[in-house]
Enzyme design. Sequence first.
Site, PDB file in Angstrom:
ATOM      1  N   LYS A  53      -5.661   4.068 -15.865  1.00 41.72           N
ATOM      2  CA  LYS A  53      -6.905   4.446 -15.169  1.00 41.72           C
ATOM      3  C   LYS A  53      -6.720   4.713 -13.688  1.00 41.72           C
ATOM      4  CE  LYS A  53     -10.252   3.824 -13.046  1.00 41.72           C
ATOM      5  NZ  LYS A  53     -10.135   4.988 -12.221  1.00 41.72           N
ATOM      6  N   GLU A  74      -2.596  -6.036  -6.394  1.00 36.07           N
ATOM      7  CA  GLU A  74      -1.975  -5.582  -5.129  1.00 36.07           C
ATOM      8  C   GLU A  74      -2.971  -4.899  -4.258  1.00 36.07           C
ATOM      9  OE1 GLU A  74       0.844  -6.043  -4.116  1.00 36.07           O
ATOM     10  OE2 GLU A  74       2.313  -6.108  -5.541  1.00 36.07           O
ATOM     11  N   CYS A 120      -0.474   0.926   2.280  1.00 38.80           N
ATOM     12  CA  CYS A 120      -0.965  -0.516   2.055  1.00 38.80           C
ATOM     13  C   CYS A 120      -0.146  -1.313   2.976  1.00 38.80           C
ATOM     14  CB  CYS A 120      -0.741  -1.151   0.616  1.00 38.80           C
ATOM     15  SG  CYS A 120       0.533  -0.805   0.043  1.00 38.80           S
ATOM     16  N   GLU A 135      -9.265  -3.575   7.609  1.00 38.71           N
ATOM     17  CA  GLU A 135      -8.085  -2.462   7.082  1.00 38.71           C
ATOM     18  C   GLU A 135      -8.959  -0.969   7.243  1.00 38.71           C
ATOM     19  OE1 GLU A 135      -7.412  -1.470   2.715  1.00 38.71           O
ATOM     20  OE2 GLU A 135      -5.188  -1.705   3.575  1.00 38.71           O
TER      21      GLU A 135
END
Length: 500
Positions: A178, A252, A286, A386
């Site tokens: 997905k 992750e 990331c 972040e």
Amino acid sequence: MRRFANFIDGEWVEHAGATLPVDDPSTGEQIAEVPDSDTTVVDRAVAAARRAFDTGSWRRMSAADRADRLRALARVLETRFDGLVDDLVADSGSTARFAPMMQVGAPLAHLRDFADMAPLLAAPAAYPVQTTPGFGQWELHREPIGVVGAFSPYNFPLFMAVWKVAPALLAGNTVVLKPSPLTPYGPDALARAAAEAGIPPGVLNLVHGDRVAGEALAEHPGVDLLTFTGSSAVGSLVMGAAARGLKDVVLELGGKSPGLVLPDADPELAVRGMLFSSLMHAGQACVALTRMLVPASQRDDYLDLLAERAGAVSLGPAADLATDVGPVISEAARQRVEKLVSAGLEAGGRALVGGTPPVGVPEGGHYVTPTVIVDAAPDNPVVREEVFGPVLVVQTYDDVEHGIRLANDTPYGLAAGVWGGDLQRARQVALRLRGGLTWVNDAAQADVARTPFVGRGRSGVGGELGPEGLFAYTVTRSLYTALDADVGARPYGVVGSEWE
Ligand code: NAD
């Protein structure tokens, strides 16, 4: 306008229900739509994957044969290289200079790298054992876990899908993928290529959608392992689903990675490395190093160099070869980044570069001016959270111990960089930083599938790539074969003597 379909049990299934728009982030124009799949679609896909795993040929093929199919898959994708680059520039907003290598070339290399890991799945040598009395043999077999539910993010749509699909399939699992609804082209190409590469129906299924499909897949009792790349917030929800269903899980997640510049570093190397790392793909990586820590005594020199270099960075449409930094993925992302920058400035940070609305960019595109923020305290939100936009924060430290403390002072631990003239010293410092992927005098090496990629803290659970990443998709069977036919040699008499 392209209408994407789901791929279930080897068939492209047209979607009759609700859809989600796909925009070109450079213009804000809609270029496609994807199914907003619901639980019934997920049920069908999981049932197909379940059947293919339980009764199909895939898991019984040798790992070497499965590896050959992965290589074939890479070959098919290679024939579409240029078209794929164009598609990924259009849906992910990755620049035309960056996309060929990082959006298409690297995933194809990783597919082949994974295929080359097939020998790691061979059964290890058997261990003869002498029991008292009698003898037998233990063998350890690495077997697939079952049906894998894979969730991939928008920033590297093909690459992140390959990181999950390739090891899962190589190990003999079946997959329901997905992907992010914002970037369907790469995952769609992967599923099309899988069919052409002779990967049997039901082995790789693709379900488009967002939260509803994601939750249905994560909670589905027919799924054995969840592998998720995305934000820490959604990762935590996926882990909750794994806990409820007692499923294996690989996460992750996000990062806020530091680049620690030691007093003997080459300033040019450090500044260029940090700007590349924090601004590549408009800061939507990331492993971006988004906090630069420089010695307080060298602050002004670094700020001068940063202002000069960052001020020269060009912002523009992704397809334009002159563009250094393209748009962020969506209007929502643009607003979120701007809000975080404003919060950082209000909390005492100062914009050395940027921090202002973009100029000279196409109307409707999701652009954020590349920004360097200085003088932000360690508890400033722009230092701690972040951003996932083209924003670099510069912090200063008094001595190296202080620098290490500041570098490690976030809940994340994905990547880290150290710049220094004395390599041994720089390596020692690097080993003390919280992060799985750590560079010395560089910030861009991440293209080897054999190197594990592991996040700590809020950056992840488990890891991907490398032998450990492959083994995450396996379960070990310990098989004992008695080689002594003498029933008298077994301890069965215990039952007779004690309980009869
Ligand atoms: P996201 O968390 O918004 O979405 C990731 C995936 O989860 C998408 O497929 C999304 O549709 C799906 N999803 C959304 N809600 C869900 C739910 N409730 N249940 C299950 N699935 C759901 O992430 P994103 O915005 O696409 O990607 C950016 C994030 O990914 C950043 O935080 C970035 O750091 C992280 N990332 C991490 C790595 C890594 O390897 N550590 C790599 C790339 C990106």
